[in-house]
Design an enzyme around this catalytic site. Structure first.
Site, mmCIF file in Angstrom:
data_model
loop_
_atom_site.group_PDB
_atom_site.id
_atom_site.type_symbol
_atom_site.label_atom_id
_atom_site.label_comp_id
_atom_site.label_asym_id
_atom_site.label_seq_id
_atom_site.Cartn_x
_atom_site.Cartn_y
_atom_site.Cartn_z
ATOM 1 N N GLN A 7 0.699 -0.777 -0.061
ATOM 2 C CA GLN A 7 -0.057 0.012 0.022
ATOM 3 C C GLN A 7 0.694 1.174 -0.101
ATOM 4 O O GLN A 7 0.124 2.583 0.003
ATOM 5 C CB GLN A 7 -0.872 0.101 1.420
ATOM 6 C CG GLN A 7 -2.203 -1.132 1.622
ATOM 7 C CD GLN A 7 -2.233 -1.336 2.868
ATOM 8 O OE1 GLN A 7 -3.352 -0.417 2.774
ATOM 9 N NE2 GLN A 7 -2.254 -1.457 3.314
ATOM 10 N N ASN A 8 2.300 0.990 -0.358
ATOM 11 C CA ASN A 8 3.177 2.408 0.450
ATOM 12 C C ASN A 8 3.574 2.528 -1.453
ATOM 13 O O ASN A 8 3.592 2.024 -1.981
ATOM 14 C CB ASN A 8 4.140 1.471 0.671
ATOM 15 C CG ASN A 8 3.996 1.679 2.224
ATOM 16 O OD1 ASN A 8 3.239 1.696 3.196
ATOM 17 N ND2 ASN A 8 5.048 0.983 2.669
ATOM 18 N N GLU A 33 1.628 -3.071 17.117
ATOM 19 C CA GLU A 33 0.085 -3.822 17.775
ATOM 20 C C GLU A 33 -1.066 -4.455 17.266
ATOM 21 O O GLU A 33 -0.661 -4.706 15.879
ATOM 22 C CB GLU A 33 -0.213 -2.218 18.098
ATOM 23 C CG GLU A 33 -0.422 -1.465 17.554
ATOM 24 C CD GLU A 33 -0.253 -0.163 18.122
ATOM 25 O OE1 GLU A 33 -1.739 0.648 17.708
ATOM 26 O OE2 GLU A 33 0.041 0.519 18.360
ATOM 27 N N CYS A 81 1.039 12.992 -16.038
ATOM 28 C CA CYS A 81 1.322 15.029 -16.557
ATOM 29 C C CYS A 81 -0.884 13.862 -16.143
ATOM 30 O O CYS A 81 -2.028 13.707 -16.933
ATOM 31 C CB CYS A 81 0.630 15.051 -18.043
ATOM 32 S SG CYS A 81 0.163 16.596 -18.403
ATOM 33 N N ASN A 128 3.296 -6.775 13.542
ATOM 34 C CA ASN A 128 3.166 -5.137 14.015
ATOM 35 C C ASN A 128 3.274 -5.135 15.093
ATOM 36 O O ASN A 128 3.422 -6.310 15.867
ATOM 37 C CB ASN A 128 1.038 -5.540 13.403
ATOM 38 C CG ASN A 128 0.777 -4.172 13.810
ATOM 39 O OD1 ASN A 128 1.332 -2.731 13.931
ATOM 40 N ND2 ASN A 128 -0.316 -3.964 11.813
ATOM 41 N N ASP A 185 6.653 4.806 -0.928
ATOM 42 C CA ASP A 185 7.827 5.761 -1.260
ATOM 43 C C ASP A 185 8.803 4.666 -1.839
ATOM 44 O O ASP A 185 9.999 4.956 -2.139
ATOM 45 C CB ASP A 185 7.980 4.744 0.646
ATOM 46 C CG ASP A 185 8.096 3.648 0.583
ATOM 47 O OD1 ASP A 185 8.141 2.913 0.472
ATOM 48 O OD2 ASP A 185 7.767 4.313 2.208
ATOM 49 N N ALA A 212 9.140 -4.931 11.790
ATOM 50 C CA ALA A 212 8.683 -5.610 11.146
ATOM 51 C C ALA A 212 10.600 -5.565 11.347
ATOM 52 O O ALA A 212 11.098 -7.226 10.496
ATOM 53 C CB ALA A 212 7.845 -4.291 9.779
ATOM 54 N N GLY A 254 2.759 -4.482 9.210
ATOM 55 C CA GLY A 254 2.486 -3.537 9.495
ATOM 56 C C GLY A 254 1.531 -2.353 8.776
ATOM 57 O O GLY A 254 1.348 -1.158 7.935
ATOM 58 N N HIS A 273 -1.233 1.858 -4.517
ATOM 59 C CA HIS A 273 -1.684 3.364 -4.383
ATOM 60 C C HIS A 273 -1.079 3.713 -5.435
ATOM 61 O O HIS A 273 -0.757 5.179 -4.712
ATOM 62 C CB HIS A 273 -1.610 3.303 -3.066
ATOM 63 C CG HIS A 273 -2.863 3.169 -2.332
ATOM 64 N ND1 HIS A 273 -2.661 2.618 -0.817
ATOM 65 C CD2 HIS A 273 -4.021 2.648 -2.623
ATOM 66 C CE1 HIS A 273 -3.439 2.409 -0.511
ATOM 67 N NE2 HIS A 273 -4.534 2.331 -1.520
HETATM 68 P P1 NAD Z 1 -1.107 2.871 8.627
HETATM 69 O O1 NAD Z 1 -0.549 3.872 9.176
HETATM 70 O O2 NAD Z 1 -2.982 2.728 8.630
HETATM 71 O O3 NAD Z 1 -1.289 1.889 10.166
HETATM 72 C C1 NAD Z 1 0.328 1.729 9.819
HETATM 73 C C2 NAD Z 1 0.391 -0.107 10.845
HETATM 74 O O4 NAD Z 1 2.027 -0.046 11.445
HETATM 75 C C3 NAD Z 1 -0.384 0.163 12.217
HETATM 76 O O5 NAD Z 1 -0.543 -1.115 12.392
HETATM 77 C C4 NAD Z 1 1.186 0.081 13.612
HETATM 78 O O6 NAD Z 1 0.928 -0.338 14.448
HETATM 79 C C5 NAD Z 1 2.310 -0.552 12.536
HETATM 80 N N1 NAD Z 1 3.481 -0.495 12.655
HETATM 81 C C6 NAD Z 1 4.055 1.111 12.850
HETATM 82 N N2 NAD Z 1 5.268 0.603 13.440
HETATM 83 C C7 NAD Z 1 5.844 -0.518 13.070
HETATM 84 C C8 NAD Z 1 7.028 -1.422 13.765
HETATM 85 N N3 NAD Z 1 8.181 -0.547 13.010
HETATM 86 N N4 NAD Z 1 7.004 -2.572 12.399
HETATM 87 C C9 NAD Z 1 5.528 -3.151 11.976
HETATM 88 N N5 NAD Z 1 4.125 -2.394 12.323
HETATM 89 C C10 NAD Z 1 4.903 -1.510 12.614
HETATM 90 O O7 NAD Z 1 -1.039 2.546 7.808
HETATM 91 P P2 NAD Z 1 -1.956 1.503 6.125
HETATM 92 O O8 NAD Z 1 -2.335 0.936 6.841
HETATM 93 O O9 NAD Z 1 -0.179 0.896 5.604
HETATM 94 O O10 NAD Z 1 -2.785 2.526 6.287
HETATM 95 C C11 NAD Z 1 -2.094 4.005 5.350
HETATM 96 C C12 NAD Z 1 -1.986 4.815 4.230
HETATM 97 O O11 NAD Z 1 -1.850 5.111 3.818
HETATM 98 C C13 NAD Z 1 -1.607 3.357 2.783
HETATM 99 O O12 NAD Z 1 -3.042 2.612 2.032
HETATM 100 C C14 NAD Z 1 -0.171 4.062 2.305
HETATM 101 O O13 NAD Z 1 -0.835 3.980 1.298
HETATM 102 C C15 NAD Z 1 -0.163 5.382 2.905
HETATM 103 N N6 NAD Z 1 0.413 5.125 3.451
HETATM 104 C C16 NAD Z 1 2.016 4.404 3.244
HETATM 105 C C17 NAD Z 1 3.155 5.357 3.739
HETATM 106 C C18 NAD Z 1 4.490 5.545 2.579
HETATM 107 O O14 NAD Z 1 4.461 4.652 1.578
HETATM 108 N N7 NAD Z 1 5.561 4.648 3.685
HETATM 109 C C19 NAD Z 1 3.295 6.110 4.626
HETATM 110 C C20 NAD Z 1 2.079 6.834 5.461
HETATM 111 C C21 NAD Z 1 1.086 5.784 4.741
#
Ligand code: NAD
Length: 249
Positions: A102-103, A217, A128, A215, A105, A234, A189, A120
């Site tokens: 979902q990231n 939590e 563009c 995770n 980055d 993680a 995560g 995503h």
């Molecule tokens: P979220 O922000 O809803 O939740 C993050 C999850 O990661 C939580 O359950 C938390 O407990 C867990 N977590 C925190 N630190 C951790 C670690 N060190 N090891 C393991 N788990 C850990 O994230 P989501 O469910 O991915 O949804 C957020 C949306 O926002 C996604 O769709 C994503 O596209 C986007 N997003 C992306 C980035 C990125 O690209 N890095 C950053 C922020 C949000």
């Protein structure tokens, strides 16, 4: 996390023939990128409206300023952490078939993962808003002014999905296919709150896939679909798993 849980996970992974990883913002926290939600999340500092497509198109200067600050000035400094590297090593060793993320980055690719379904999109490419051409980040000079398309001069936007946009077809279809074909999903995560991405592990579970969750939590998945919960960071857990499964690293 107990040693028993880790050993159980290793036994499941050793027997699996098709392992897919499903990752969320938590996997990049140890790279210095905060998640969106929670007390320290990005939405406690910024208004999510800047990621609304209509807002970006109508209030472009204001929206671009924040988008640049978050996704390029800040995220741009991040490097893959041991969690991204472990998944890439496991793919190279033939243990993991694919990553669904979902990231946005680009850290899975920077770590060396080859098959990454980006649910995503990706911030390291711009598209563009008029002619749809794609441009790698390094070809566009980012300034305080909203970026313009080198081909037609219209507005560029980061090639990740804004609120109001659909999931890229290729990533969606590949993720559904993985949920049908895999025998183990590593769910790492993610809160399991973001629709429709959060449905992928649920569909996998309905197809008989074993869900191993990592995770710090419990998430929405933990009481619902998780077969084995490994609680902790993680980077630490995946590093241990990779070292146990690949004796040469
Ligand atoms: P979220 O922000 O809803 O939740 C993050 C999850 O990661 C939580 O359950 C938390 O407990 C867990 N977590 C925190 N630190 C951790 C670690 N060190 N090891 C393991 N788990 C850990 O994230 P989501 O469910 O991915 O949804 C957020 C949306 O926002 C996604 O769709 C994503 O596209 C986007 N997003 C992306 C980035 C990125 O690209 N890095 C950053 C922020 C949000």
């Amino acid at each position: 996390m107990s040693n028993t849980a880790l050993n159980q996970a290793l036994e499941i992974l050793k027997k699996a023939s098709h392992i897919a990883a499903f990752t969320g913002a938590g996997i990049s926290v140890e790279s210095g990128i905060p998640p969106f939600r929670g007390e320290t999340g990005l939405w406690s500092k910024y208004d999510p409206i800047v990621l609304d497509l209509d807002y970006y198109l109508s209030q472009t200067e204001e929206s671009w300023k924040v988008v640049k600050e978050i996704f390029y000035d800040f995220f741009g400094q991040a490097r893959p952490n041991p969690a991204h590297l472990a998944l890439a090593q496991m793919e190279a060793a033939g243990l993991i078939k694919e990553v669904i993320t979902q990231n946005i980055d680009n850290l899975h690719q920077e770590a060396g993962s080859k098959i990454v379904h980006e649910f995503h999109g990706n911030s390291h490419q711009l598209v563009c808003t008029h002619c749809n051409q794609l441009f790698p980040l390094e070809k566009i000079q980012l300034t305080e002014n909203p970026p313009a398309c080198p081909a037609c001069s219209h507005l560029l936007k980061p090639d990740f999905i804004f609120f109001g946009e659909g999931i890229p077809d290729a990533a969606y279809n590949a993720s559904i296919e993985a949920a049908r074909q895999a025998d183990v999903f590593l769910v790492i995560g993610t809160t399991g709150e973001v629709m429709p991405a959060c449905q992928i592990p649920v569909i996998a579970k309905q197809n008989g896939v074993t869900i191993i969750e990592i995770n710090t939590e419990p998430s929405l998945y933990t009481p619902q679909i998780t077969d084995l919960f490994l609680q902790g960071k993680a980077g630490e857990i995946l590093d241990q798993i990779a070292k146990q499964l690949i004796p040469t690293i």
